[in-house]
Design a protein around this motif. Structure first.
Motif, short mmCIF file in Angstrom:
data_model
loop_
_atom_site.label_atom_id
_atom_site.label_comp_id
_atom_site.label_asym_id
_atom_site.label_seq_id
_atom_site.Cartn_x
_atom_site.Cartn_y
_atom_site.Cartn_z
N ASN A 128 0.80 -1.22 0.00
CA ASN A 128 0.00 0.00 0.00
C ASN A 128 0.84 1.29 0.00
OD1 ASN A 128 -2.40 -1.47 0.07
ND2 ASN A 128 -2.29 -1.66 2.31
N ARG A 129 2.09 1.18 -0.39
CA ARG A 129 2.94 2.37 -0.52
C ARG A 129 3.37 2.52 -1.96
NH1 ARG A 129 7.70 1.68 3.61
NH2 ARG A 129 7.66 -0.36 2.56
N ARG A 130 3.45 3.75 -2.41
CA ARG A 130 3.84 4.00 -3.79
C ARG A 130 5.37 4.01 -3.90
NH1 ARG A 130 -0.23 8.67 -6.17
NH2 ARG A 130 -2.15 7.47 -5.94
N VAL A 131 5.87 3.22 -4.84
CA VAL A 131 7.31 3.11 -5.07
C VAL A 131 7.54 3.24 -6.57
CG1 VAL A 131 9.36 1.68 -4.84
CG2 VAL A 131 7.59 1.64 -3.07
N PRO A 132 8.42 4.10 -7.06
CA PRO A 132 9.23 5.05 -6.34
C PRO A 132 8.47 6.30 -5.93
CG PRO A 132 9.68 5.24 -8.65
CD PRO A 132 8.72 4.09 -8.49
N GLY A 133 9.16 7.25 -5.27
CA GLY A 133 8.53 8.46 -4.80
C GLY A 133 8.17 9.39 -5.94
N ARG A 134 7.37 10.41 -5.60
CA ARG A 134 6.89 11.34 -6.61
C ARG A 134 8.04 12.11 -7.25
NH1 ARG A 134 2.18 15.21 -4.72
NH2 ARG A 134 1.21 13.11 -4.56
N ALA A 135 9.01 12.56 -6.44
CA ALA A 135 10.14 13.32 -6.98
C ALA A 135 10.97 12.47 -7.93
CB ALA A 135 11.00 13.84 -5.83
N SER A 136 11.18 11.21 -7.57
CA SER A 136 11.96 10.31 -8.41
C SER A 136 11.25 10.05 -9.74
CB SER A 136 12.20 9.00 -7.68
OG SER A 136 12.90 8.09 -8.51
N ARG A 137 9.93 9.86 -9.67
CA ARG A 137 9.18 9.62 -10.90
C ARG A 137 9.15 10.87 -11.78
NH1 ARG A 137 4.16 9.06 -10.18
NH2 ARG A 137 3.96 9.48 -7.93
N ALA A 138 9.04 12.05 -11.16
CA ALA A 138 9.05 13.29 -11.94
C ALA A 138 10.40 13.48 -12.62
CB ALA A 138 8.75 14.48 -11.02
N LEU A 139 11.49 13.14 -11.92
CA LEU A 139 12.82 13.24 -12.51
C LEU A 139 12.98 12.27 -13.68
CD1 LEU A 139 15.64 14.50 -12.36
CD2 LEU A 139 16.28 12.69 -10.75
N SER A 140 12.42 11.08 -13.53
CA SER A 140 12.48 10.09 -14.60
C SER A 140 11.74 10.57 -15.84
CB SER A 140 11.91 8.76 -14.12
OG SER A 140 11.92 7.80 -15.14
N VAL A 141 10.55 11.17 -15.63
CA VAL A 141 9.77 11.69 -16.75
C VAL A 141 10.50 12.85 -17.42
CG1 VAL A 141 7.63 12.85 -17.39
CG2 VAL A 141 7.58 10.93 -15.79
N ALA A 142 11.09 13.75 -16.60
CA ALA A 142 11.81 14.89 -17.16
C ALA A 142 13.02 14.45 -17.96
CB ALA A 142 12.22 15.84 -16.04
N ALA A 143 13.79 13.48 -17.41
CA ALA A 143 14.95 12.97 -18.14
C ALA A 143 14.54 12.28 -19.43
CB ALA A 143 15.74 12.02 -17.24
N GLY A 144 13.44 11.53 -19.37
CA GLY A 144 12.95 10.87 -20.59
C GLY A 144 12.48 11.86 -21.62
N GLY A 145 11.78 12.92 -21.18
CA GLY A 145 11.35 13.94 -22.12
C GLY A 145 12.52 14.65 -22.77
N LEU A 146 13.58 14.92 -21.99
CA LEU A 146 14.77 15.56 -22.56
C LEU A 146 15.45 14.65 -23.57
CD1 LEU A 146 16.78 17.92 -22.51
CD2 LEU A 146 17.95 16.77 -20.62
N ALA A 147 15.51 13.35 -23.26
CA ALA A 147 16.13 12.39 -24.18
C ALA A 147 15.33 12.30 -25.48
CB ALA A 147 16.23 11.03 -23.52
N VAL A 148 14.01 12.28 -25.37
CA VAL A 148 13.16 12.22 -26.57
C VAL A 148 13.33 13.48 -27.41
CG1 VAL A 148 10.78 12.19 -27.38
CG2 VAL A 148 11.49 10.64 -25.55
N ALA A 149 13.33 14.64 -26.75
CA ALA A 149 13.50 15.89 -27.49
C ALA A 149 14.85 15.94 -28.19
CB ALA A 149 13.34 17.07 -26.53
N LEU A 150 15.89 15.50 -27.49
CA LEU A 150 17.22 15.50 -28.09
C LEU A 150 17.30 14.54 -29.26
CD1 LEU A 150 20.11 16.57 -27.92
CD2 LEU A 150 20.63 14.72 -26.31
#
Length: 206
Positions: A128-150
């Motif tokens: 009943n706990r969310r893994v990974p944390g919100r900050a970690s998931r946001a960083l993963s999405v941001a890094a993925g978006g940067l990689a896609v844009a590049l």
């Protein structure tokens, strides 16, 4: 005690020419890095040309091995022939070869970015706990978006990808040159220390 101290000094000190050689190599690396940053396309062409020459020599070695050495003769000759053909194409068309490699790297970067975005958006529950944390998931999405844009930018303009690769080569050479220069200067100062200092240290150790 004295013999042990002298052994430590010998290990710490190297000939002066070694440190001077490091400083010289560092100066060359820094010069090449500046040239790579200013002219990134030429840096990539030089890198691919050097790699093609190494491949050519490797292919020739395989062919010679296949001709004069018994056992797996046709394998050596065939592999050597393919390597020679590949290296010849790279030597003849270094820019086109670099563009193809960069474009393939952009495709790999695109898949990696998409996977990173999916991983960041997907929420797993463990007890009943969310893994990974919100900050970690946001960083993963941001890094993925940067990689896609590049990757999209590189595929839309392969020349940009080649220039980016040359710029990265220049930065890597610059960091290496600065680190080697600092090491050489520090070692040269240590090697040219006054004999009086060394003799006084030996006296204290004795």
């Amino acid at each position: 005690m004295k013999a042990e101290h002298e052994h430590i000094l010998v290990n710490k000190k190297s000939p002066t020419w070694v440190w001077a050689l490091q400083i010289g190599i560092a100066a060359v690396a820094i010069g090449l890095s500046i040239s790579s940053i200013i002219y990134p396309v030429y840096a990539v062409m030089a890198a691919f040309t050097a790699a093609a020459i190494i491949l050519l020599l490797f292919g020739i070695e395989h062919v010679v091995t296949g001709v004069f050495v018994k056992g797996s003769r046709f394998v050596h000759i065939g592999l050597g022939g393919l390597i020679i053909i590949l290296s010849s194409i790279i030597l003849a068309y270094p820019v086109a070869s670099a563009t193809l490699v960069v474009w393939l790297a952009a495709i790999a970067l695109l898949f990696s970015g998409v996977a990173s975005i999916i991983s960041g958006l997907r929420v797993r529950r463990v007890e009943n706990r969310r893994v990974p944390g919100r900050a970690s998931r946001a960083l993963s999405v941001a890094a993925g978006g940067l990689a896609v844009a590049l990757s999209v930018s590189i595929m839309a303009s392969p020349t940009f990808g080649v220039q980016l690769a040359g710029f990265v080569i220049g930065i890597a050479l610059l960091v290496y040159g600065i680190r080697l220069f600092i090491t050489g200067v520090s070692g040269l100062r240590h090697a040219t220390a006054t004999p009086a200092t060394a003799s006084s240290s030996d006296t204290m150790a004795a």
